[in-house]
Design a protein around this motif. Structure first.
Motif: not given
Length: 279
Positions: A139-149
């Motif tokens: 599972y990879g998580t981050d606060i930044n939705a754009e980076m996750l895209g």
């Protein structure tokens, strides 16, 4: 009539910084109050200088422009990453953690603060080379939705992949890094078999809670931006997210200050700050 010239500033005061923190929390729901003030101030000033904004102009645009807030978030949350960053860390995982993980029936790994996905994919490659991919899920998580895209696409510039290749080699892994990618002109795409066991989603370490039980958690180059109070809060989330004898892997640039958690985590590798939860 000539357009007005925007004023600039080389400094902001602590009251102004706190005012900005409150504004962002109230309008956008992101709380930066426990970020180290020196780091936060440095990054806010950088934004102001890049955009040629005075403090009052910064507040105005943050209030009224959602697209600008996304740019602001990108700068504040520090998206600096690379594949197999700090090869000695991956060597330590390979020799000191993976043999133990191999004894679990299922291996769930959480890469917290994963930015554009280079670390989760590095971990996926590591598990594949160790023969553990079939029973692992990352599972990879981050606060930044754009980076996750970007992470979900798994497409990186060929130039970057070539620069990461030396990290891969120093990590002591077989073959070359490009063995795990499909080359497309000036870009490289992560093999689908590596994407199958990887899921990316938004998670705010500051406000969100436990969402699964993990055998290993990695969170590198994140704690250094938080004060001790927030570090302890996030450590509680990590500790409660680990199964008995699971591993918390923070990397060489981080450390655990809390005496409470020092007593509950066994040091596996002091240089790379790898710990095991005591049962």
């Amino acid at each position: 009539m000539a357009g007005a010239i925007m004023s600039t500033t080389d400094d902001i005061s602590l009251p102004e910084l706190n005012e900005l923190i409150i504004l962002v929390r109230q309008i956008h729901g992101f709380d930066f109050s426990n970020y180290t003030k020196a780091s936060l101030k440095r990054r806010v000033l950088r934004i102001m200088q890049l955009k040629k904004l005075a403090f009052w102009e910064l507040k105005n645009v943050l209030t009224n422009d959602q697209l600008f807030f996304q740019q602001f978030l990108d700068e504040i949350t520090v998206n600096v990453t690379e594949m197999f960053r700090d090869p000695s860390f991956y060597k330590a995982l390979n020799t000191q953690v993976l043999p133990y993980l191999a004894t679990f029936q299922h291996i769930k790994i959480w890469s917290a603060g994963c930015s554009s996905g280079e670390e989760p994919y590095s971990l996926s490659i590591l598990m594949q080379e160790a023969g553990l991919k079939s029973k692992s899920f990352i599972y990879g998580t981050d606060i930044n939705a754009e980076m996750l895209g970007q992470a979900k696409k798994g497409i990186y510039s060929l130039r970057n992949i070539k620069s990461y290749a030396e990290n891969y080699k120093q990590a002591g892994l077989p073959g070359t890094l490009t063995d795990h990618f499909t080359i497309m002109y000036d870009a490289a795409s992560v093999h689908n078999e590596l994407k199958k066991n990887t899921l990316f989603s938004v998670h705010n370490l500051i406000s969100d809670n436990v969402f699964n039980e993990f055998q290993m958690i990695t969170c590198r180059n994140v704690f250094i931006y938080f004060d001790s109070e927030l570090q302890d809060k996030i450590l509680e989330v990590f500790y409660n997210s680990l199964c008995s004898f699971g591993f918390l892997c923070l990397g060489s640039k981080e450390t655990i200050r809390s005496e409470y958690y020092k007593k509950r985590l066994k040091v596996v590798n002091s240089r790379e700050n790898i710990y095991q939860k005591i049962g």
